[in-house]
Design an enzyme around this catalytic site. Structure first.
Site, PDB file in Angstrom:
ATOM      1  N   ARG A 120      16.306 -12.440 -16.836  1.00 12.53           N
ATOM      2  CA  ARG A 120      16.997 -12.952 -15.652  1.00 12.53           C
ATOM      3  C   ARG A 120      18.346 -13.589 -15.944  1.00 12.53           C
ATOM      4  O   ARG A 120      19.339 -13.283 -15.265  1.00 12.53           O
ATOM      5  CB  ARG A 120      16.097 -13.941 -14.908  1.00 12.53           C
ATOM      6  CG  ARG A 120      14.829 -13.283 -14.379  1.00 12.53           C
ATOM      7  CD  ARG A 120      13.837 -14.285 -13.858  1.00 12.53           C
ATOM      8  NE  ARG A 120      13.285 -15.061 -14.976  1.00 12.53           N
ATOM      9  CZ  ARG A 120      12.453 -16.083 -14.829  1.00 12.53           C
ATOM     10  NH1 ARG A 120      12.102 -16.476 -13.618  1.00 12.53           N
ATOM     11  NH2 ARG A 120      11.981 -16.723 -15.876  1.00 12.53           N
ATOM     12  N   ASP A 147      10.205 -13.220 -12.505  1.00 10.37           N
ATOM     13  CA  ASP A 147      10.373 -12.794 -13.898  1.00 10.37           C
ATOM     14  C   ASP A 147       9.838 -11.374 -14.055  1.00 10.37           C
ATOM     15  O   ASP A 147       8.643 -11.134 -13.913  1.00 10.37           O
ATOM     16  CB  ASP A 147       9.621 -13.750 -14.822  1.00 10.37           C
ATOM     17  CG  ASP A 147       9.907 -13.501 -16.291  1.00 10.37           C
ATOM     18  OD1 ASP A 147      10.550 -12.474 -16.622  1.00 10.37           O
ATOM     19  OD2 ASP A 147       9.500 -14.338 -17.107  1.00 10.37           O
ATOM     20  N   CYS A 189      16.910 -19.073 -17.949  1.00 12.80           N
ATOM     21  CA  CYS A 189      15.564 -18.597 -17.664  1.00 12.80           C
ATOM     22  C   CYS A 189      14.695 -18.930 -18.876  1.00 12.80           C
ATOM     23  O   CYS A 189      15.046 -19.797 -19.666  1.00 12.80           O
ATOM     24  CB  CYS A 189      15.543 -17.107 -17.307  1.00 12.80           C
ATOM     25  SG  CYS A 189      15.894 -15.972 -18.662  1.00 12.80           S
TER      26      CYS A 189
END
Length: 154
Positions: free
Chosen positions: A15, A123, A9
């Site tokens: 994440r 996100d 990420c």
């Protein structure tokens, strides 16, 4: 079935460590011998633990990610890992811009899991704990589907 999987990420504190922890948790429970790691496309948080909200969301569901530390993806990772799964299109593009053709082996995590061919893992960084929990749930669903597909290839 892959033997080494890298999750990617942006900063490697939301994440990708969640995905790493979830996949490790489920693969160990299934008795699989798969190595998992995570990295970010940017170096904003190198050396830091996952976001406290990510840790809290994972802990509430029995997954420990507290020991993880953020790092930036390197070109060598493409030789080390046989499966590189990325949270979103922006990070796929960042890999291409930074690492060139080697990044062509990276794939969107949700597409690889068969959840959504163009889907992105949202996100949660600028959001509340609730969004981290939703992110965990989405990644948990993806992890279960990935492991199932690796155990039962078509």
């Amino acid at each position: 079935m892959p033997r080494r999987v890298l999750l990617v990420c942006t900063g490697n504190i939301c994440r990708s460590p969640l995905a790493e922890g979830i996949l490790r948790h489920h693969s160990q429970a299934a008795g699989l011998n798969i190595e998992f790691d995570s990295a970010g496309t940017h170096s904003y948080h190198v050396g830091e633990p996952p976001d406290a909200r990510a840790i809290q969301a994972a802990r509430a569901r029995g997954v420990n990610i507290e020991q993880l530390r953020a790092r930036r993806i390197e070109a060598e990772d493409f030789a080390r890992f046989d499966c590189i799964l990325v949270a979103d299109h922006a990070n796929l593009q960042a890999l291409q811009a930074r690492l060139g053709p080697v990044s062509q082996t990276a794939q969107l995590l949700l597409a690889k899991a068969g959840i959504d061919p163009r889907g992105e893992v949202p996100d949660p960084y600028y959001a509340s704990l609730r969004e981290f929990e939703a992110c965990f749930d989405l990644l948990d669903r993806a992890a279960r589907k990935l492991l199932s597909s690796w155990l039962n290839p078509a």
